[in-house]
Design a protein around this motif. Structure first.
Motif, PDB file in Angstrom:
ATOM      1  N   ILE A  64      -3.321  -7.832   5.236  1.00 53.23           N
ATOM      2  CA  ILE A  64      -2.983  -6.333   5.508  1.00 53.23           C
ATOM      3  C   ILE A  64      -2.474  -6.046   6.817  1.00 53.23           C
ATOM      4  O   ILE A  64      -1.942  -5.158   7.033  1.00 53.23           O
ATOM      5  N   ALA A  65      -2.745  -6.723   7.622  1.00 55.52           N
ATOM      6  CA  ALA A  65      -2.160  -6.666   9.066  1.00 55.52           C
ATOM      7  C   ALA A  65      -0.648  -6.737   9.156  1.00 55.52           C
ATOM      8  O   ALA A  65       0.172  -5.778   9.814  1.00 55.52           O
ATOM      9  N   ALA A  66      -0.090  -7.513   8.421  1.00 54.10           N
ATOM     10  CA  ALA A  66       1.583  -7.617   8.255  1.00 54.10           C
ATOM     11  C   ALA A  66       1.973  -6.409   7.406  1.00 54.10           C
ATOM     12  O   ALA A  66       3.017  -6.069   7.933  1.00 54.10           O
ATOM     13  N   LEU A  67       1.407  -6.015   6.391  1.00 54.09           N
ATOM     14  CA  LEU A  67       1.684  -5.226   5.401  1.00 54.09           C
ATOM     15  C   LEU A  67       1.632  -3.641   6.383  1.00 54.09           C
ATOM     16  O   LEU A  67       2.524  -2.716   6.139  1.00 54.09           O
ATOM     17  N   ALA A  68       0.901  -3.654   7.332  1.00 56.88           N
ATOM     18  CA  ALA A  68       0.663  -2.323   8.220  1.00 56.88           C
ATOM     19  C   ALA A  68       1.714  -2.426   9.177  1.00 56.88           C
ATOM     20  O   ALA A  68       1.780  -1.368  10.142  1.00 56.88           O
ATOM     21  N   GLY A  69       2.262  -3.617   9.433  1.00 49.25           N
ATOM     22  CA  GLY A  69       3.443  -3.615  10.754  1.00 49.25           C
ATOM     23  C   GLY A  69       2.822  -4.170  12.085  1.00 49.25           C
ATOM     24  O   GLY A  69       3.229  -3.842  13.015  1.00 49.25           O
ATOM     25  N   ALA A  70       1.343  -4.422  12.071  1.00 46.37           N
ATOM     26  CA  ALA A  70       0.887  -4.964  13.100  1.00 46.37           C
ATOM     27  C   ALA A  70       0.924  -6.316  13.719  1.00 46.37           C
ATOM     28  O   ALA A  70       0.513  -6.440  14.711  1.00 46.37           O
ATOM     29  N   ALA A  71       1.371  -7.250  12.857  1.00 51.69           N
ATOM     30  CA  ALA A  71       1.642  -8.731  13.055  1.00 51.69           C
ATOM     31  C   ALA A  71       3.049  -8.900  13.403  1.00 51.69           C
ATOM     32  O   ALA A  71       3.894  -8.171  12.893  1.00 51.69           O
ATOM     33  N   ASP A  72       3.281  -9.874  14.622  1.00 55.79           N
ATOM     34  CA  ASP A  72       4.459 -10.038  14.880  1.00 55.79           C
ATOM     35  C   ASP A  72       5.063 -11.555  14.441  1.00 55.79           C
ATOM     36  O   ASP A  72       4.462 -11.612  13.470  1.00 55.79           O
ATOM     37  N   ARG A  73       5.996 -11.751  14.959  1.00 52.40           N
ATOM     38  CA  ARG A  73       6.649 -12.947  14.398  1.00 52.40           C
ATOM     39  C   ARG A  73       5.827 -14.265  14.255  1.00 52.40           C
ATOM     40  O   ARG A  73       5.996 -15.180  13.726  1.00 52.40           O
ATOM     41  N   THR A  74       4.897 -14.164  15.337  1.00 49.45           N
ATOM     42  CA  THR A  74       3.831 -15.503  15.489  1.00 49.45           C
ATOM     43  C   THR A  74       3.091 -15.287  14.359  1.00 49.45           C
ATOM     44  O   THR A  74       2.146 -16.553  13.763  1.00 49.45           O
ATOM     45  N   GLY A  75       2.804 -14.455  13.310  1.00 47.19           N
ATOM     46  CA  GLY A  75       1.857 -13.993  12.553  1.00 47.19           C
ATOM     47  C   GLY A  75       0.709 -13.432  13.027  1.00 47.19           C
ATOM     48  O   GLY A  75      -0.308 -13.222  12.106  1.00 47.19           O
ATOM     49  N   TRP A  76       0.408 -13.215  14.265  1.00 41.24           N
ATOM     50  CA  TRP A  76      -1.101 -12.596  14.914  1.00 41.24           C
ATOM     51  C   TRP A  76      -0.555 -11.267  15.383  1.00 41.24           C
ATOM     52  O   TRP A  76       0.765 -10.868  15.242  1.00 41.24           O
ATOM     53  N   CYS A  77      -1.645 -10.353  15.692  1.00 47.72           N
ATOM     54  CA  CYS A  77      -1.403  -9.010  16.110  1.00 47.72           C
ATOM     55  C   CYS A  77      -1.556  -8.746  17.430  1.00 47.72           C
ATOM     56  O   CYS A  77      -2.564  -8.943  18.267  1.00 47.72           O
ATOM     57  N   HIS A 123      -0.618   8.102   7.939  1.00 46.31           N
ATOM     58  CA  HIS A 123      -2.182   7.803   8.059  1.00 46.31           C
ATOM     59  C   HIS A 123      -2.892   7.674   7.114  1.00 46.31           C
ATOM     60  O   HIS A 123      -3.932   8.441   6.683  1.00 46.31           O
ATOM     61  N   LYS A 124      -2.507   6.873   5.964  1.00 45.58           N
ATOM     62  CA  LYS A 124      -2.994   6.622   4.704  1.00 45.58           C
ATOM     63  C   LYS A 124      -3.100   5.130   4.581  1.00 45.58           C
ATOM     64  O   LYS A 124      -2.095   4.368   4.793  1.00 45.58           O
ATOM     65  N   VAL A 125      -4.144   4.796   3.886  1.00 50.16           N
ATOM     66  CA  VAL A 125      -4.591   3.235   3.295  1.00 50.16           C
ATOM     67  C   VAL A 125      -4.454   3.635   1.923  1.00 50.16           C
ATOM     68  O   VAL A 125      -4.827   4.512   1.295  1.00 50.16           O
ATOM     69  N   THR A 126      -3.659   2.529   1.055  1.00 51.83           N
ATOM     70  CA  THR A 126      -3.388   2.927  -0.216  1.00 51.83           C
ATOM     71  C   THR A 126      -4.019   1.325  -0.924  1.00 51.83           C
ATOM     72  O   THR A 126      -4.001   0.473  -0.457  1.00 51.83           O
ATOM     73  N   PHE A 127      -4.470   1.723  -2.431  1.00 47.78           N
ATOM     74  CA  PHE A 127      -4.994   0.938  -2.971  1.00 47.78           C
ATOM     75  C   PHE A 127      -4.284   0.480  -4.224  1.00 47.78           C
ATOM     76  O   PHE A 127      -3.063   1.157  -4.574  1.00 47.78           O
ATOM     77  N   ALA A 128      -4.270  -0.461  -4.897  1.00 45.91           N
ATOM     78  CA  ALA A 128      -3.700  -1.039  -6.093  1.00 45.91           C
ATOM     79  C   ALA A 128      -3.221  -0.167  -7.038  1.00 45.91           C
ATOM     80  O   ALA A 128      -2.347  -0.069  -7.842  1.00 45.91           O
ATOM     81  N   ASP A 137       0.282   3.282   4.956  1.00 46.09           N
ATOM     82  CA  ASP A 137       1.315   4.099   5.448  1.00 46.09           C
ATOM     83  C   ASP A 137       1.122   4.511   6.833  1.00 46.09           C
ATOM     84  O   ASP A 137       0.074   5.690   6.953  1.00 46.09           O
ATOM     85  N   VAL A 138       1.658   4.101   7.704  1.00 44.71           N
ATOM     86  CA  VAL A 138       1.253   4.343   9.191  1.00 44.71           C
ATOM     87  C   VAL A 138       1.760   5.849   9.502  1.00 44.71           C
ATOM     88  O   VAL A 138       0.810   6.666  10.078  1.00 44.71           O
ATOM     89  N   PRO A 139       3.175   6.286   9.291  1.00 45.49           N
ATOM     90  CA  PRO A 139       3.220   7.578   9.548  1.00 45.49           C
ATOM     91  C   PRO A 139       2.565   8.639   8.825  1.00 45.49           C
ATOM     92  O   PRO A 139       2.057   9.568   9.481  1.00 45.49           O
TER      93      PRO A 139
END
Length: 425
Positions: free
Chosen positions: A288-301, A117-122, A113-115
């Motif tokens: 997790i990079a995509a889930l955080a919104g840090a990856a673009d359409r190439t799949g990389w960050c 500032h939290k990491v979530t677990f299962a 959750d970027v706004p």
């Protein structure tokens, strides 16, 4: 799992309560509290970053989040496939990192959750951060090749994440009859450690030469050229004449799919039915990079190369294989250098201490036989959003003597020992 290696649910819950209290606390109190840095990913980049953060300032609250209790290293894992090395020599834990004061949470992060500032677990528990470092390595793109998914990898292993897949490929090769063919499907770049598939072909040929001399290795390549190609081809001619065949992109070497039921490999120009098939699919940044919104359409960050800061989300840094790095390779050594440099940037920002990030250097060894190897080293600097190679690198000469190549093989083993000691203590 021991208490020294993992935070319990109660401890994580306490962190949640503490983070809520921090939000409600006056700004002056928050400024006096320890800054919290969470690093997701316990590979070479993430482990090195977490250790470097604690070493930079013991007052930083550093937490390393990793899904696995044991890390299995990719460098030298091709020797495991060729029955030259035991996989236990590739495995490392996090006890020594925890002993240095880095909190370790040995569970998979499921969301960021970027706004907030939290990491979530299962289980719904969360971990607050002031800065987040993503070092998730790669994920395999199981949508890229028709018919090849995670279930198919149990038949045609990728062995590009070291561990069970490495052992599966070794077992299949050992069980193959003499006169059989081992096929390796190589993806286009960008991919993790671009020379690794060709090192793999070399070491498999070494095993076949000793145990199944009528067999061969077939490389089906989605590229026309590759790093240190002349050195590999020279070694193949000298060490394994007639045993390794490579079909490049322009000659129909790109694999487009598989048919698992018939163990068929499909390329643009024809089909193959090898006895053992190693499919290395295209790759992307860890999930997790995509889930955080840090990856673009190439799949990389995409990142700011000077600070490793994500170009897409605030207060998040990305290091290692997951980032779009330009000239810097996706390799263990480069990831470790990035982890240390990123730690220096974050420590400077959070503590106000003046420090310069260490230079980004990387070296990659390619082992073509137990006593025969060559290397490629580089020095890199930020150039806009990517890293550019600068003067100071080196490559093994084409005409190196056997003695020199033997020294390179010994150096590779010493390098791995130093690399893993530096990352995992």
């Amino acid at each position: 799992m021991t208490m020294s290696r993992q935070r319990t649910r109660r401890e994580v819950g306490g962190l949640i309560a503490a983070s809520v209290a921090m939000i409600a606390a006056p700004a002056v109190l928050r400024a006096q509290a320890m800054a919290r840095v969470v690093v997701i990913g316990g590979g070479f980049g993430g482990a090195s970053c977490a250790r470097a953060l604690r070493q930079a300032d013991g007052k930083l609250d550093v937490t390393l989040v990793e899904a696995n209790e044991t890390f299995t290293a990719c460098p030298l894992s091709n020797e495991v496939i060729a029955s030259l090395r035991d996989i236990s020599a590739q495995q490392f834990g996090y006890d020594k990192i925890a002993a240095e004061g880095v909190s370790t949470v040995l569970r998979a992060a499921t969301a960021v959750d970027v706004p907030a500032h939290k990491v979530t677990f299962a289980d719904g528990t969360t971990l607050a951060y002031d800065r987040l470092v993503l070092a998730p390595g790669i994920d395999l793109d199981f949508t890229a090749l028709q018919g090849y998914d995670e279930a198919a990898s149990a038949v045609m292993p990728h062995a590009y994440k070291a561990g069970e897949q490495t052992l599966l490929l070794r077992t299949q090769i050992a069980a193959m009859p003499d006169g059989g063919t081992v096929a390796i499907a190589v993806p286009a770049n960008p991919s993790r450690c671009p020379p690794a598939p060709y090192e793999r072909a070399s070491l498999i040929a070494h095993y076949l030469k000793a145990h199944k001399p009528k067999s061969k290795v077939l490389i089906l390549d989605a590229k026309d050229s590759f790093s240190q190609q002349k050195l590999f081809e020279q070694a193949w001619q000298q060490l394994y004449p007639g045993m390794i065949e490579r079909i490049p992109l322009s000659q129909g070497g790109r694999v487009t799919g598989v048919e698992i039921a018939t163990r068929t490999v499909v390329t643009e120009f024809g089909n193959y039915n090898p006895d053992v098939t190693n499919i290395i699919p295209p790759q992307k940044a860890g999930r997790i990079a995509a889930l955080a919104g840090a990856a673009d359409r190439t799949g990389w960050c995409p990142i700011d190369a000077a600070t490793f800061a994500s170009k897409l989300v605030p207060d998040v840094h990305v290091i290692g294989d997951a980032c779009l790095g330009g000239g810097i390779p996706k390799s263990a050594g480069a990831a470790q250098a990035q982890g240390k440099a990123c730690a220096a940037v974050i420590a400077r920002d959070l503590t106000g201490r003046r420090s310069e990030p260490p230079p980004l250097t990387g070296i990659c060894y390619s082992i073509v036989a137990p006593d025969d190897a060559f290397s490629l080293a580089g020095v890199y600097q930020p150039k806009g959003d990517i890293f550019a190679e600068i003067e100071g690198g080196r490559a093994s000469p084409i005409d190196a003597s056997r003695e020199t190549r033997a020294r390179e093989a010994a150096a590779a083993t010493a390098w791995f020992k130093a690399l893993t000691h530096d990352a995992f203590g």
